[in-house]
Design a protein around this motif. Structure first.
Motif, PDB file in Angstrom:
ATOM      1  N   VAL A  42      61.066  76.965  30.277  1.00 54.25           N
ATOM      2  CA  VAL A  42      60.395  78.119  31.075  1.00 54.25           C
ATOM      3  C   VAL A  42      58.427  78.542  30.514  1.00 54.25           C
ATOM      4  O   VAL A  42      57.454  78.602  31.187  1.00 54.25           O
ATOM      5  CB  VAL A  42      61.119  79.490  31.342  1.00 54.25           C
ATOM      6  CG1 VAL A  42      59.795  80.479  32.392  1.00 54.25           C
ATOM      7  CG2 VAL A  42      61.857  78.930  32.284  1.00 54.25           C
ATOM      8  N   GLN A  43      59.534  79.409  29.525  1.00 48.05           N
ATOM      9  CA  GLN A  43      57.522  79.343  28.167  1.00 48.05           C
ATOM     10  C   GLN A  43      56.736  78.119  27.816  1.00 48.05           C
ATOM     11  O   GLN A  43      55.135  78.959  27.769  1.00 48.05           O
ATOM     12  CB  GLN A  43      57.977  80.878  27.716  1.00 48.05           C
ATOM     13  CG  GLN A  43      59.014  82.035  27.649  1.00 48.05           C
ATOM     14  CD  GLN A  43      58.586  82.888  28.480  1.00 48.05           C
ATOM     15  OE1 GLN A  43      57.687  82.634  28.117  1.00 48.05           O
ATOM     16  NE2 GLN A  43      59.199  83.301  29.547  1.00 48.05           N
ATOM     17  N   ILE A  44      57.044  77.405  28.219  1.00 48.21           N
ATOM     18  CA  ILE A  44      56.233  76.173  27.099  1.00 48.21           C
ATOM     19  C   ILE A  44      55.684  75.334  28.732  1.00 48.21           C
ATOM     20  O   ILE A  44      54.836  75.533  28.518  1.00 48.21           O
ATOM     21  CB  ILE A  44      56.746  75.669  26.393  1.00 48.21           C
ATOM     22  CG1 ILE A  44      57.414  76.420  25.814  1.00 48.21           C
ATOM     23  CG2 ILE A  44      55.794  74.602  25.996  1.00 48.21           C
ATOM     24  CD1 ILE A  44      58.126  75.591  23.795  1.00 48.21           C
ATOM     25  N   LEU A  49      52.215  73.733  32.972  1.00 44.70           N
ATOM     26  CA  LEU A  49      51.990  72.143  34.126  1.00 44.70           C
ATOM     27  C   LEU A  49      52.563  72.999  35.187  1.00 44.70           C
ATOM     28  O   LEU A  49      52.153  72.946  36.937  1.00 44.70           O
ATOM     29  CB  LEU A  49      53.070  71.772  33.379  1.00 44.70           C
ATOM     30  CG  LEU A  49      52.889  70.497  32.779  1.00 44.70           C
ATOM     31  CD1 LEU A  49      54.030  69.853  32.137  1.00 44.70           C
ATOM     32  CD2 LEU A  49      52.084  70.293  32.775  1.00 44.70           C
ATOM     33  N   GLY A  50      53.061  74.279  35.816  1.00 43.91           N
ATOM     34  CA  GLY A  50      53.533  74.949  37.183  1.00 43.91           C
ATOM     35  C   GLY A  50      55.305  74.460  37.189  1.00 43.91           C
ATOM     36  O   GLY A  50      55.403  73.071  36.309  1.00 43.91           O
ATOM     37  N   LYS A  51      55.784  74.780  37.585  1.00 43.87           N
ATOM     38  CA  LYS A  51      57.719  74.775  38.271  1.00 43.87           C
ATOM     39  C   LYS A  51      57.097  73.041  38.653  1.00 43.87           C
ATOM     40  O   LYS A  51      58.603  72.686  37.905  1.00 43.87           O
ATOM     41  CB  LYS A  51      57.625  75.889  38.955  1.00 43.87           C
ATOM     42  CG  LYS A  51      59.995  75.420  38.717  1.00 43.87           C
ATOM     43  CD  LYS A  51      60.150  76.691  39.550  1.00 43.87           C
ATOM     44  CE  LYS A  51      61.242  76.878  40.038  1.00 43.87           C
ATOM     45  NZ  LYS A  51      62.276  77.917  40.182  1.00 43.87           N
ATOM     46  N   GLU A  52      57.081  73.299  39.570  1.00 42.07           N
ATOM     47  CA  GLU A  52      57.072  71.745  40.010  1.00 42.07           C
ATOM     48  C   GLU A  52      56.630  70.231  39.234  1.00 42.07           C
ATOM     49  O   GLU A  52      57.446  69.184  39.227  1.00 42.07           O
ATOM     50  CB  GLU A  52      56.568  71.170  41.907  1.00 42.07           C
ATOM     51  CG  GLU A  52      57.467  72.550  42.742  1.00 42.07           C
ATOM     52  CD  GLU A  52      58.786  72.148  42.595  1.00 42.07           C
ATOM     53  OE1 GLU A  52      58.889  70.960  42.853  1.00 42.07           O
ATOM     54  OE2 GLU A  52      59.259  72.550  43.205  1.00 42.07           O
ATOM     55  N   THR A  62      61.216  69.171  25.520  1.00 42.32           N
ATOM     56  CA  THR A  62      62.830  69.899  25.180  1.00 42.32           C
ATOM     57  C   THR A  62      62.770  69.031  23.657  1.00 42.32           C
ATOM     58  O   THR A  62      63.245  69.894  22.797  1.00 42.32           O
ATOM     59  CB  THR A  62      63.849  70.063  25.682  1.00 42.32           C
ATOM     60  OG1 THR A  62      63.467  70.453  27.500  1.00 42.32           O
ATOM     61  CG2 THR A  62      65.450  71.089  25.048  1.00 42.32           C
ATOM     62  N   VAL A  63      63.391  67.917  23.556  1.00 46.20           N
ATOM     63  CA  VAL A  63      63.748  66.716  22.997  1.00 46.20           C
ATOM     64  C   VAL A  63      62.444  67.379  21.578  1.00 46.20           C
ATOM     65  O   VAL A  63      62.958  66.832  19.897  1.00 46.20           O
ATOM     66  CB  VAL A  63      64.009  65.736  22.871  1.00 46.20           C
ATOM     67  CG1 VAL A  63      63.840  64.400  22.095  1.00 46.20           C
ATOM     68  CG2 VAL A  63      64.897  65.304  23.765  1.00 46.20           C
ATOM     69  N   ILE A  64      61.259  67.039  22.077  1.00 47.53           N
ATOM     70  CA  ILE A  64      60.399  67.231  20.668  1.00 47.53           C
ATOM     71  C   ILE A  64      60.227  68.784  20.477  1.00 47.53           C
ATOM     72  O   ILE A  64      60.432  68.467  18.874  1.00 47.53           O
ATOM     73  CB  ILE A  64      58.532  67.474  21.254  1.00 47.53           C
ATOM     74  CG1 ILE A  64      58.664  65.705  21.842  1.00 47.53           C
ATOM     75  CG2 ILE A  64      57.727  67.971  20.939  1.00 47.53           C
ATOM     76  CD1 ILE A  64      56.824  64.984  22.369  1.00 47.53           C
ATOM     77  N   PHE A 209      56.449  75.863  17.521  1.00 52.30           N
ATOM     78  CA  PHE A 209      56.164  75.940  19.592  1.00 52.30           C
ATOM     79  C   PHE A 209      54.145  75.420  19.279  1.00 52.30           C
ATOM     80  O   PHE A 209      53.926  75.032  20.664  1.00 52.30           O
ATOM     81  CB  PHE A 209      56.383  77.223  18.947  1.00 52.30           C
ATOM     82  CG  PHE A 209      55.229  78.283  20.333  1.00 52.30           C
ATOM     83  CD1 PHE A 209      55.744  78.640  21.898  1.00 52.30           C
ATOM     84  CD2 PHE A 209      54.225  78.761  20.094  1.00 52.30           C
ATOM     85  CE1 PHE A 209      55.032  79.096  23.007  1.00 52.30           C
ATOM     86  CE2 PHE A 209      53.389  79.232  21.006  1.00 52.30           C
ATOM     87  CZ  PHE A 209      54.147  79.010  22.438  1.00 52.30           C
ATOM     88  N   ILE A 210      53.881  75.908  18.508  1.00 54.12           N
ATOM     89  CA  ILE A 210      52.557  74.955  18.827  1.00 54.12           C
ATOM     90  C   ILE A 210      52.211  73.916  19.121  1.00 54.12           C
ATOM     91  O   ILE A 210      51.879  73.517  19.463  1.00 54.12           O
ATOM     92  CB  ILE A 210      51.724  75.733  17.298  1.00 54.12           C
ATOM     93  CG1 ILE A 210      51.190  76.607  17.020  1.00 54.12           C
ATOM     94  CG2 ILE A 210      50.244  74.595  17.243  1.00 54.12           C
ATOM     95  CD1 ILE A 210      50.818  77.265  16.053  1.00 54.12           C
TER      96      ILE A 210
END
Length: 227
Positions: A42-44, A49-52, A62-64, A209-210
């Motif tokens: 959600v936050q990154i 990119l937008g939800k879709e 997520t892996v990264i 995060f960055i």
């Protein structure tokens, strides 16, 4: 490499223990994992990119994020004491993954000609200026983005490692080998080491995060029609 292997095994084991008996009403471990996954999604990713458009890429980022976070935190774990990202190999591999992804996505979405034209030729610029700008834009696209991703991560984690080593080696030396008048300084270096350890945990999270956020931003540049 040994630290990286140990971190990978431990992290996968912790994830498995947290979700092996997933429930509709989550346990504490499952809740922590779900919070982490939702944060990245959600936050990154979706925020940028937008939800879709985010759906195909959530798994990758997520892996990264969690790979970098786990490897970064190894720097403050006793008996490991060095971040798996404080050497260039792993950050370079992750940066290369991002680099290839945003090039492939851009070419597939817009076609090679249109994509590289949008990336390398700023709109509305007089053509004589393109002689100077095209090489600069090419350098940014093919070199600066992936290289700075990797270097930023390595530099931050290596700097933290060096600071911790200096503080705790200083503590050891002052307490055991220095003159009596210098021994009280060992308490100062020890306190500094503890403070830097706390700061390193913050930096470990921040750098994960960055790196992930910038990777998503670069991918977004490839998905957009113009820049």
């Amino acid at each position: 490499m040994l630290v990286r292997l140990v971190v990978t095994v431990l992290f996968v084991l912790l994830l498995w223990l947290a979700v092996r008996k997933a429930r509709l009403i989550p346990t504490r471990g499952q809740s922590l994992v779900e919070m982490g996954l939702d944060f990245v999604r959600v936050q990154i990713v979706e925020q940028t990119l937008g939800k879709e458009r985010a759906k195909p890429y959530v798994g990758m980022f997520t892996v990264i994020f969690f790979t970098i976070l786990a490897m970064n935190l190894a720097g403050v774990v006793p008996f490991l004491n060095i971040a798996g990202t404080s050497r260039m190999g792993l950050p370079a591999l992750l940066a290369l993954w991002v680099f290839v992804t945003y090039l492939v996505v851009g070419v597939r979405m817009h076609g090679a000609g249109k994509y590289f034209k949008a990336q390398l030729i700023p709109p509305g610029v007089p053509w004589p200026m393109l002689i100077l700008l095209i090489p600069i834009e090419a350098l940014q696209l093919f070199v600066i983005r992936p290289v700075t991703l990797a270097l930023r991560l390595v530099a931050n984690m290596m700097a933290g490692h060096i600071m911790l080593v200096l503080c705790f080696v200083g503590t050891h030396t002052l307490f055991l080998y220095s003159d009596a008048i210098m021994k009280p300084l060992g308490a100062v270096t020890f306190a500094a080491g503890i403070a830097i350890t706390g700061f390193e945990i913050f930096v470990a999270v921040l750098q994960a995060f960055i790196f992930t956020l910038l990777s998503v931003v670069y991918l977004n540049f490839s998905l957009e029609e113009s820049h």
